[in-house]
Write an enzyme that holds these catalytic residues in place. Structure first.
Site, PDB file in Angstrom:
ATOM      1  N   HIS A  27       0.839  -1.206   0.000  1.00 15.77           N
ATOM      2  CA  HIS A  27       0.000   0.000   0.000  1.00 15.77           C
ATOM      3  C   HIS A  27       0.872   1.254   0.000  1.00 15.77           C
ATOM      4  CE1 HIS A  27      -4.046  -1.798   1.063  1.00 15.77           C
ATOM      5  NE2 HIS A  27      -3.230  -2.831   1.115  1.00 15.77           N
ATOM      6  N   ASP A  98      -6.522   5.624   1.919  1.00 18.12           N
ATOM      7  CA  ASP A  98      -6.545   4.180   1.707  1.00 18.12           C
ATOM      8  C   ASP A  98      -7.762   3.560   2.397  1.00 18.12           C
ATOM      9  OD1 ASP A  98      -5.726   1.604   0.992  1.00 18.12           O
ATOM     10  OD2 ASP A  98      -3.641   1.956   1.556  1.00 18.12           O
TER      11      ASP A  98
END
Length: 302
Positions: A27, A98
């Site tokens: 990520h 995110d």
């Protein structure tokens, strides 16, 4: 004149973007690569609280024992005050956030900063599960090549554990609602065009594919060079790379079952395969890898 144009260009205000990924390597790397593709990048430290049950070496998902993941999520959410201070200091023009931090988007929006959700899992799975969440069934999903077996079906409306701060009841898809006008997705239109369009119709936002976000190869990495030399000796389309990510550790039984399946494929369809096992930094079983190899040799033919 040329000098006037140059001066005007220098006087144009910069558009600043704050990227806020989840504390997992892939990520973070997706966010970094996306940022580098558009502009220069500055790293900013997020103050994550320390808890006795979560040593500082476990402040990311790298090598994190599965039982500590809820605690990592807890301390990550406890960093909201630090994140708020970062927003106040930087005053970015845009926040890209995110999956696990809808609270960050809400903090930004409270300060008049637009936020855009970056979905890193691809358009196909998101469109499939968004449809399941919206309609309660997959029988009407327009692309029937995607489906769930009976044992894979889950209740997407069940409470999420561990609890995600500031998440609404539709947590997994509420991120799409919070996103300002568009949603970024790690995908390409040439591969997932139909899923991108359907996901856009479901969330009623323009879904923008970012491309694969592939890192530049590191020619100085000797391990990388060795792998490339090995690959160069293989026939085209003869090799498949499978990765379960840094957040998931397979059990000994799961690894053995996968290896048996690969061995069947090797014998019936293709040639040899390589199996790379990462050593766990936390106790599992002494001599796990040797036990695995011994058990595998008994179960599979070479």
């Amino acid at each position: 004149t040329r000098g006037e144009v140059s001066l005007m260009e220098k006087e144009q205000p910069k558009f600043s973007i704050l990227m806020f990924p989840w504390l997992a390597y892939s990520h973070k790397q997706h966010g970094t690569d996306l940022h580098i593709a558009t502009a220069s990048i500055d790293l900013i430290e997020l103050q994550v609280p320390s808890l006795p049950e979560l040593p500082s070496q476990f402040h990311t998902t790298k090598n994190l024992p599965p039982n500590l993941l809820p605690i990592l999520l807890q301390v990550f959410q406890m960093s909201s005050s630090s994140f708020s201070e970062i927003l106040n200091a930087l005053k970015p023009d845009l926040l890209i956030y995110d999956f696990f931090q809808p609270w960050a988007a809400k903090l930004a929006l409270s300060q008049g900063i637009p936020s855009v959700y970056f979905a890193t899992s691809g358009a196909a799975p998101f469109s499939f599960f968004y449809h399941l969440y919206t309609y309660g069934t997959t029988t009407t999903f327009p692309y029937q090549e995607l489906y769930l077996l009976d044992h894979e079906k889950v209740d997407l409306r069940a409470p999420v554990e561990p609890k995600v701060e500031d998440a609404d009841e539709d947590f997994a898809f509420g991120n799409f609602k919070l996103s300002s006008d568009i949603v970024l997705v790690k995908s390409l239109r040439g591969v997932e065009g139909k899923y991108i369009d359907y996901l856009s119709a479901l969330c009623q936002k323009k879904v923008v594919p970012t491309g694969p976000i592939v890192q530049e190869p590191n020619d100085k990495d000797e391990g990388c060079s060795e792998i490339l030399q090995w690959l160069s000796k293989k026939e085209r389309y003869s090799t498949v790379f499978v990765c379960f990510g840094s957040e998931h550790f397979l059990s000994k039984e799961q690894i053995l079952e996968i290896a048996k399946g690969w061995n069947y494929v090797k014998v019936t369809l293709y040639g040899p395969f390589g199996f790379l096992l990462r050593r766990r930094p936390f106790p599992l079983k002494m001599h796990f890898h040797q036990d695995f190899l011994t058990g595998y040799k008994k179960e599979a033919s070479f």
